[in-house]
Design an enzyme around this catalytic site. Structure first.
Site, PDB file in Angstrom:
ATOM      1  N   HIS A   1      73.801 -43.498-129.602  1.00 53.92           N
ATOM      2  CA  HIS A   1      73.600 -42.393-130.198  1.00 53.92           C
ATOM      3  C   HIS A   1      73.244 -40.762-129.523  1.00 53.92           C
ATOM      4  O   HIS A   1      73.868 -39.741-130.214  1.00 53.92           O
ATOM      5  CB  HIS A   1      72.600 -42.205-131.658  1.00 53.92           C
TER       6      HIS A   1
ATOM      7  N   GLU B   1     109.328 -47.939-132.468  1.00 51.20           N
ATOM      8  CA  GLU B   1     108.708 -48.217-131.125  1.00 51.20           C
ATOM      9  C   GLU B   1     110.107 -49.177-130.138  1.00 51.20           C
ATOM     10  O   GLU B   1     109.347 -49.553-129.540  1.00 51.20           O
ATOM     11  CB  GLU B   1     107.976 -48.707-130.517  1.00 51.20           C
TER      12      GLU B   1
ATOM     13  N   ASP C   1     106.362 -47.270-126.582  1.00 45.46           N
ATOM     14  CA  ASP C   1     107.671 -48.296-126.120  1.00 45.46           C
ATOM     15  C   ASP C   1     109.153 -47.909-126.352  1.00 45.46           C
ATOM     16  O   ASP C   1     109.933 -48.280-126.291  1.00 45.46           O
ATOM     17  CB  ASP C   1     106.871 -49.247-126.687  1.00 45.46           C
TER      18      ASP C   1
ATOM     19  N   CYS D   1     103.362 -41.141-133.084  1.00 45.29           N
ATOM     20  CA  CYS D   1     101.964 -41.598-132.346  1.00 45.29           C
ATOM     21  C   CYS D   1     102.259 -41.553-130.924  1.00 45.29           C
ATOM     22  O   CYS D   1     101.204 -41.595-130.573  1.00 45.29           O
ATOM     23  CB  CYS D   1     101.196 -42.259-133.285  1.00 45.29           C
TER      24      CYS D   1
HETATM   25  C1  PEP Z   1     103.784 -46.415-128.442  1.00 44.85           C
HETATM   26  O1  PEP Z   1     103.882 -47.829-127.923  1.00 44.85           O
HETATM   27  O2  PEP Z   1     103.782 -45.044-128.400  1.00 44.85           O
HETATM   28  C2  PEP Z   1     102.143 -46.948-129.159  1.00 44.85           C
HETATM   29  C3  PEP Z   1     101.387 -45.445-129.500  1.00 44.85           C
HETATM   30  O3  PEP Z   1     101.264 -47.996-129.022  1.00 44.85           O
HETATM   31  P1  PEP Z   1     100.524 -48.237-127.530  1.00 44.85           P
HETATM   32  O4  PEP Z   1     101.305 -47.430-126.725  1.00 44.85           O
HETATM   33  O5  PEP Z   1      99.777 -48.902-128.202  1.00 44.85           O
HETATM   34  O6  PEP Z   1     102.366 -49.375-127.686  1.00 44.85           O
HETATM   35 MG    MG Z   2     103.235 -49.115-129.065  1.00 39.25          MG
END
Ligand code: PEP
Ligand code: MG
Length: 553
Positions: free
Chosen positions: A188, A430, A454, A501
């Site tokens: 913490h 992806e 990916d 993401c």
């Molecule tokens: C991606 O492939 O963009 C993703 C967010 O997953 P990771 O980077 O964990 O493969």
């Molecule tokens: Mg990925």
């Protein structure tokens, strides 16, 4: 010049004098008491006072560092009333006739040792909390309750270790940095340092002692370094980078509390990517609108065996509760390829990135998948959880996943366990396969999240791990950007939300293009949230939409 190296608990630079902080010494001695029931009353009165003190600290922390960090003081209040802890103290006073200070001190040692021996690093850290509450009780009993640790000018606070209540008693405007001999980045202390935005280096080792009290030093929280008595050249270098860093940070912090809205009124969600519950404070500190990607595989990678349903449930519940009803997207484990855990005993593969990984493991080793889904659904009762599945390539996979999820829900119904039945289910886009059939996939799920890392790797047939290929790895390649646009269009035609993401979410060159595509949400590491927000607020989408499409697509 002497350099100590530890672990950076929070990035940032500081220059100043070291103040070595010493914990109050109480020198507890055991003695028998004549009247154990009077001694019990002494303990109960001290317990009440300590709980009141923690209530005040909670209020102070709430206004200074926010609810999630302040919660530690509520947890301490609960620990002070924990039946096992209290019973142990009562037992020593009542049955052994010992004084309250001694009873607290032996109970503290017993519980702290128990926590320290636990496997889970988070639970191990709780040993410090037991010591902290016990010290508080003893301070009350011995009238040694100095509530503020004061010093005249800003200093680098050094200590063998610091407990949360000690940190909260500091006047934070006068703390340049924290440096400690012990401690982990999960503690913490580290969490509070991050939330308070104070550079911190922990685990500097026991050679760093009080003899350095009063010396001039530089703290480099990014690289986990403490440089004592720096030479002129080092001082000049750090003065320069510290000034640059301060200017950049201050500018970004102006974005806190602002809406993610473009100049022409288009809104977008900006949320955080996290790898464990330890990242939640960062997400909150940076004003994350929720969690867009919790990479749950890190729970598996941190462990030496499959994390149990209960362990997973606790972690997912913690994230859900900490985000207080903001959406938390948890991705089922993406083990395989570069993320290997020995106990999975995965076969050696010629081509692991295109191999046995993620959903392919889940759909063939159903017990692993069931355990995780049960934990996720159970945690759904504690917040606003959505579940996301990685590495999808076909509609059939999604249909199979949905059947399994329905079975899990039926199982929980039979057991009478609470969960949110309509928990949103989404998939990562992806693979080029998923992007190309995103019109069909959109009819099956509640949302898409585009994994640009990916998607780039598979579209360009370039191993993302291979540094020799860095010059060829082009996330801005038209093929990748066109696929992203196609996915966003298919999502919106089918009235589902579309998020990004992958790492491209933090690429500020792409923010206007993503806005122009109508992307609903961008999920980035916590430290990138404010920079993306700033870019969004500077953009006027309608004016440049056509130009952007022409340029990039
Ligand atoms: C991606 O492939 O963009 C993703 C967010 O997953 P990771 O980077 O964990 O493969
Ligand atoms: Mg990925």
């Amino acid at each position: 010049m002497i350099t100590f190296t530890g672990k950076g608990a929070f990035g940032g630079y500081a220059m100043g004098q070291i103040l070595f902080y010493s914990h109050p010494q109480t020198g507890i001695k055991a003695h028998t008491v004549e009247n154990p029931s009077a001694e019990l009353n002494r303990f109960f009165t001290a317990q009440k006072t300590a709980i009141e003190q923690l209530g005040k600290l909670y209020e102070k922390a709430l206004s200074e560092v926010g609810r999630s960090s302040a919660m530690i003081f509520q947890i301490h209040q609960m620990m002070l009333e924990d039946l096992n802890y209290v019973d142990s103290i009562i037992n020593v006073i009542q049955n052994q006739g010992q004084n309250a200070e001694y009873a607290i001190s032996v109970t503290s040692a017993k519980f702290a040792n128990m926590f320290a021996a636990m496997e889970d690093p988070y639970m191990r850290e709780r040993a410090a909390d037991v010591k902290d509450i016990s010290q508080r009780l003893i301070n009350v009993l011995t009238h040694n309750h100095d509530e503020t640790i004061s010093f005249e000018k800003p200093v680098i606070i050094a200590a063998d270790d610091l407990v949360p209540s000690e940190i909260m008693q500091l006047d934070k405007d006068k703390v340049l940095a924290f440096v400690t001999c012990h401690g982990s980045t999960n503690s913490h202390t580290a969490i509070l340092a991050r939330i308070m935005n104070i550079p911190a280096v922990v685990n500097l080792g026991t050679d760093f002692t009080k003899e350095y009290n009063g010396r001039q030093a530089i703290v480099d929280g990014y690289n986990g370094k403490l440089i004592i008595s720096p030479n002129q050249e080092t001082s000049t270098y750090y003065t320069k980078i510290q000034m640059q860093e301060k200017a950049n940070r201050a500018l970004l912090r102006e974005q806190l509390g602002k809406d993610n809205v473009t100049q022409d009124g288009q809104k977008i969600h900006i949320v955080a990517n996290i790898g464990s519950t330890a990242d939640i404070p960062d997400a909150l500190e940076n004003d994350a609108g929720g969690i867009g990607l919790f990479r749950s595989e890190f729970l598996y990678l941190e462990n030496t065996f499959f994390p149990s349903e209960q362990e997973q449930f606790e972690a997912y519940k913690t994230v859900a509760q900490s985000m207080e009803n903001k959406k938390v997207v948890i991705r089922t484990m993406d083990i395989g390829a570069d993320k290997q855990a020995d106990y999975f005993k995965l076969p050696k593969e010629e081509n692991p990135a295109m191999g046995y990984r993620a959903i392919r493991i889940c759909l063939t080793q159903l017990d692993i998948f069931y355990t995780q889904l049960r934990a996720l659904y159970r945690a759904s009762a504690f917040g606003n959880i959505a579940i996301m599945f990685p590495m999808i390539t076909s509609v059939e996979e999604v249909q199979q996943i949905k059947k399994i999820a329905a079975q899990v829900r039926r199982e929980l119904d039979r057991e009478g366990l609470p969960y949110v039945p309509n928990t949103k289910l989404g998939i990562m886009i992806e693979t080029p396969a998923a992007a190309m059939i995103s019109d069909l996939l959109a009819k099956e799920v509640d949302f898409f999240s585009i994994g640009t890392n990916d998607l780039t790797q598979y579209t360009l047939a370039i191993d993302r791990q291979n540094t020799m290929l860095d010059q060829f790895f082009q996330p801005h390649h038209k093929s990748v950007l066109r696929l992203i646009k196609m996915v966003a269009d298919n999502a919106h035609r089918n009235h589902i939300w579309c998020s990004i993401c992958g790492d491209m979410g933090s690429d500020l060159h792409m923010t206007p293009l993503f806005l122009a595509m109508g992307i609903d949400e961008i999920s980035v590491p916590p430290s990138s949230i404010l920079a993306v927000r700033k870019k969004v607020r500077e953009t006027n989408v309608s004016m440049i939409q056509n130009h952007l499409f022409e340029k990039w697509l």
